[in-house]
Design a protein around this motif. Sequence first.
Motif, PDB file in Angstrom:
ATOM      1  N   ASP A 159       0.827  -1.214   0.000  1.00  0.00           N
ATOM      2  CA  ASP A 159       0.000   0.000   0.000  1.00  0.00           C
ATOM      3  C   ASP A 159       0.860   1.263   0.000  1.00  0.00           C
ATOM      4  O   ASP A 159       0.699   2.142   0.841  1.00  0.00           O
ATOM      5  CB  ASP A 159      -0.950   0.008   1.201  1.00  0.00           C
ATOM      6  CG  ASP A 159      -1.925  -1.144   1.164  1.00  0.00           C
ATOM      7  OD1 ASP A 159      -2.395  -1.487   0.072  1.00  0.00           O
ATOM      8  OD2 ASP A 159      -2.219  -1.715   2.230  1.00  0.00           O
ATOM      9  N   VAL A 160       1.797   1.336  -0.934  1.00  0.00           N
ATOM     10  CA  VAL A 160       2.708   2.475  -0.979  1.00  0.00           C
ATOM     11  C   VAL A 160       2.769   3.058  -2.396  1.00  0.00           C
ATOM     12  O   VAL A 160       2.366   2.417  -3.369  1.00  0.00           O
ATOM     13  CB  VAL A 160       4.134   2.090  -0.534  1.00  0.00           C
ATOM     14  CG1 VAL A 160       4.156   1.634   0.900  1.00  0.00           C
ATOM     15  CG2 VAL A 160       4.717   1.045  -1.470  1.00  0.00           C
ATOM     16  N   THR A 161       3.301   4.283  -2.464  1.00  0.00           N
ATOM     17  CA  THR A 161       3.566   4.957  -3.739  1.00  0.00           C
ATOM     18  C   THR A 161       5.008   5.428  -3.750  1.00  0.00           C
ATOM     19  O   THR A 161       5.471   6.046  -2.790  1.00  0.00           O
ATOM     20  CB  THR A 161       2.624   6.161  -3.940  1.00  0.00           C
ATOM     21  OG1 THR A 161       1.270   5.706  -3.972  1.00  0.00           O
ATOM     22  CG2 THR A 161       2.935   6.878  -5.242  1.00  0.00           C
ATOM     23  N   LEU A 162       5.723   5.114  -4.834  1.00  0.00           N
ATOM     24  CA  LEU A 162       7.103   5.563  -5.015  1.00  0.00           C
ATOM     25  C   LEU A 162       7.102   6.627  -6.102  1.00  0.00           C
ATOM     26  O   LEU A 162       6.568   6.414  -7.196  1.00  0.00           O
ATOM     27  CB  LEU A 162       7.990   4.390  -5.414  1.00  0.00           C
ATOM     28  CG  LEU A 162       9.499   4.657  -5.478  1.00  0.00           C
ATOM     29  CD1 LEU A 162      10.043   4.932  -4.085  1.00  0.00           C
ATOM     30  CD2 LEU A 162      10.222   3.464  -6.104  1.00  0.00           C
ATOM     31  N   LEU A 171       7.300  14.069 -11.012  1.00  0.00           N
ATOM     32  CA  LEU A 171       7.764  13.728 -12.347  1.00  0.00           C
ATOM     33  C   LEU A 171       7.200  12.389 -12.808  1.00  0.00           C
ATOM     34  O   LEU A 171       6.791  12.233 -13.949  1.00  0.00           O
ATOM     35  CB  LEU A 171       9.294  13.684 -12.380  1.00  0.00           C
ATOM     36  CG  LEU A 171      10.017  14.987 -12.016  1.00  0.00           C
ATOM     37  CD1 LEU A 171      11.518  14.771 -12.048  1.00  0.00           C
ATOM     38  CD2 LEU A 171       9.615  16.107 -12.973  1.00  0.00           C
ATOM     39  N   SER A 172       7.199  11.413 -11.914  1.00  0.00           N
ATOM     40  CA  SER A 172       6.657  10.090 -12.209  1.00  0.00           C
ATOM     41  C   SER A 172       6.405   9.369 -10.901  1.00  0.00           C
ATOM     42  O   SER A 172       6.992   9.705  -9.865  1.00  0.00           O
ATOM     43  CB  SER A 172       7.619   9.283 -13.090  1.00  0.00           C
ATOM     44  OG  SER A 172       8.854   9.093 -12.428  1.00  0.00           O
ATOM     45  N   SER A 173       5.525   8.361 -10.929  1.00  0.00           N
ATOM     46  CA  SER A 173       5.207   7.612  -9.714  1.00  0.00           C
ATOM     47  C   SER A 173       4.671   6.243 -10.069  1.00  0.00           C
ATOM     48  O   SER A 173       4.211   6.006 -11.195  1.00  0.00           O
ATOM     49  CB  SER A 173       4.192   8.379  -8.854  1.00  0.00           C
ATOM     50  OG  SER A 173       2.960   8.518  -9.541  1.00  0.00           O
ATOM     51  N   ILE A 174       4.732   5.345  -9.100  1.00  0.00           N
ATOM     52  CA  ILE A 174       4.193   4.001  -9.241  1.00  0.00           C
ATOM     53  C   ILE A 174       3.623   3.591  -7.894  1.00  0.00           C
ATOM     54  O   ILE A 174       4.217   3.862  -6.853  1.00  0.00           O
ATOM     55  CB  ILE A 174       5.271   3.009  -9.724  1.00  0.00           C
ATOM     56  CG1 ILE A 174       4.675   1.621  -9.912  1.00  0.00           C
ATOM     57  CG2 ILE A 174       6.456   2.971  -8.782  1.00  0.00           C
ATOM     58  CD1 ILE A 174       5.649   0.636 -10.534  1.00  0.00           C
ATOM     59  N   SER A 175       2.438   2.957  -7.913  1.00  0.00           N
ATOM     60  CA  SER A 175       1.761   2.553  -6.678  1.00  0.00           C
ATOM     61  C   SER A 175       1.524   1.052  -6.688  1.00  0.00           C
ATOM     62  O   SER A 175       1.272   0.454  -7.742  1.00  0.00           O
ATOM     63  CB  SER A 175       0.423   3.288  -6.517  1.00  0.00           C
ATOM     64  OG  SER A 175       0.614   4.681  -6.456  1.00  0.00           O
ATOM     65  N   VAL A 176       1.594   0.460  -5.496  1.00  0.00           N
ATOM     66  CA  VAL A 176       1.322  -0.969  -5.351  1.00  0.00           C
ATOM     67  C   VAL A 176       0.474  -1.194  -4.104  1.00  0.00           C
ATOM     68  O   VAL A 176       0.555  -0.441  -3.137  1.00  0.00           O
ATOM     69  CB  VAL A 176       2.628  -1.788  -5.242  1.00  0.00           C
ATOM     70  CG1 VAL A 176       3.401  -1.763  -6.531  1.00  0.00           C
ATOM     71  CG2 VAL A 176       3.480  -1.283  -4.092  1.00  0.00           C
ATOM     72  N   CYS A 177      -0.357  -2.216  -4.158  1.00  0.00           N
ATOM     73  CA  CYS A 177      -1.170  -2.593  -2.996  1.00  0.00           C
ATOM     74  C   CYS A 177      -0.514  -3.712  -2.201  1.00  0.00           C
ATOM     75  O   CYS A 177      -0.540  -3.723  -0.980  1.00  0.00           O
ATOM     76  CB  CYS A 177      -2.567  -3.022  -3.447  1.00  0.00           C
ATOM     77  SG  CYS A 177      -3.535  -1.689  -4.167  1.00  0.00           S
ATOM     78  N   ASP A 178       0.058  -4.669  -2.911  1.00  0.00           N
ATOM     79  CA  ASP A 178       0.696  -5.799  -2.249  1.00  0.00           C
ATOM     80  C   ASP A 178       2.008  -6.077  -2.947  1.00  0.00           C
ATOM     81  O   ASP A 178       2.036  -6.388  -4.135  1.00  0.00           O
ATOM     82  CB  ASP A 178      -0.213  -7.034  -2.298  1.00  0.00           C
ATOM     83  CG  ASP A 178       0.326  -8.170  -1.442  1.00  0.00           C
ATOM     84  OD1 ASP A 178       1.257  -7.916  -0.660  1.00  0.00           O
ATOM     85  OD2 ASP A 178      -0.181  -9.302  -1.568  1.00  0.00           O
ATOM     86  N   LEU A 179       3.101  -5.943  -2.230  1.00  0.00           N
ATOM     87  CA  LEU A 179       4.421  -6.041  -2.842  1.00  0.00           C
ATOM     88  C   LEU A 179       5.221  -7.173  -2.211  1.00  0.00           C
ATOM     89  O   LEU A 179       5.373  -7.246  -1.000  1.00  0.00           O
ATOM     90  CB  LEU A 179       5.184  -4.722  -2.665  1.00  0.00           C
ATOM     91  CG  LEU A 179       6.571  -4.650  -3.284  1.00  0.00           C
ATOM     92  CD1 LEU A 179       6.461  -4.733  -4.804  1.00  0.00           C
ATOM     93  CD2 LEU A 179       7.248  -3.365  -2.880  1.00  0.00           C
ATOM     94  N   SER A 180       5.706  -8.073  -3.041  1.00  0.00           N
ATOM     95  CA  SER A 180       6.539  -9.165  -2.550  1.00  0.00           C
ATOM     96  C   SER A 180       7.949  -9.089  -3.130  1.00  0.00           C
ATOM     97  O   SER A 180       8.793  -9.905  -2.803  1.00  0.00           O
ATOM     98  CB  SER A 180       5.907 -10.514  -2.918  1.00  0.00           C
ATOM     99  OG  SER A 180       5.732 -10.617  -4.313  1.00  0.00           O
ATOM    100  N   ILE A 181       8.208  -8.106  -4.012  1.00  0.00           N
ATOM    101  CA  ILE A 181       9.535  -7.896  -4.573  1.00  0.00           C
ATOM    102  C   ILE A 181       9.903  -6.428  -4.413  1.00  0.00           C
ATOM    103  O   ILE A 181       9.073  -5.609  -4.050  1.00  0.00           O
ATOM    104  CB  ILE A 181       9.590  -8.302  -6.061  1.00  0.00           C
ATOM    105  CG1 ILE A 181       8.574  -7.494  -6.872  1.00  0.00           C
ATOM    106  CG2 ILE A 181       9.353  -9.798  -6.232  1.00  0.00           C
ATOM    107  CD1 ILE A 181       8.626  -7.760  -8.365  1.00  0.00           C
TER     108      ILE A 181
END
Length: 272
Positions: A159-162, A171-181
């Motif tokens: 549940d994070v955004t980079l 400039l740019s971003s990527i979001s994930v709900c469940d991250l295992s990598i």
Amino acid sequence: MPNQIFDAFIFFCLCLWSLSGVFGVDDAVKSVSVTEGESVTLNSDLTEIQTDDLIMWRTVHNSNLIATKENYKIDFPDVRFRDRLKLDHQTGSLTIMNTRNTDSGLYTVSSSRSETPLNTFNITVYARLPVPVISHSSKKSPTSSNCSLVCSSVLNVSDVTLSWYAGMSVLSSISVCDLSISLSLPLEIQCLDDSYSCVINNTISNQTTHLNTQLCGPCSDFNWCCGFTEAVIRLALSALVGVATVAVLVYEFRSRRSLQQKKREQTPSNSD
């Protein structure tokens, strides 16, 4: 034996009571967010409790009794919360210390003086965010003169955004709900002409890493280095202009001198 049956019946009724209070009134559920390792207080909304009041805190998913208070006696029967709970003597509010990810879920508080639960809470415990790491990208094109970077989060989070920022602009971003990598985000810039940073954030916290000028030089250095050809051209043009100016002045000087000499030759001398 009858006492055991009666106790079991009371326990069953309390379970139904708690569950009906939670799932029957969804809008009464209060959402609470906390970072893992921090403390969170769940308020009973009671200003003062009587000595003989029985206050009970439960986890809804398994209806485990985790805290009780009656006649000045406080008990924490659930070993999962051992030494991590505090119960307010006057209000019955519960504090969970050193929160863990496993503490996420629904909690309800009830009193012997009320037929329905006093409050129901939905706790979400977020993992501590890692500090993002900025490094040179291994996928840089050999024909590109840009500074190729990559920002990564090496620890597993959810549940994070980079995001990459230039000042306050994304400039740019990527979001994930469940991250295992691990999570990574590339960026290409010509030079460090602004406050570039990489930020990882969730609902309640963030971690920021600012771009080091050792990875990408400042634009003043970049312009001096990469604008060398342009500087040579400008210098050559300036030299040509200077030479042309000198040539015009010399020509003008010689023209005037020649004109004056012709005038003297055409003018009769005084001896004639």
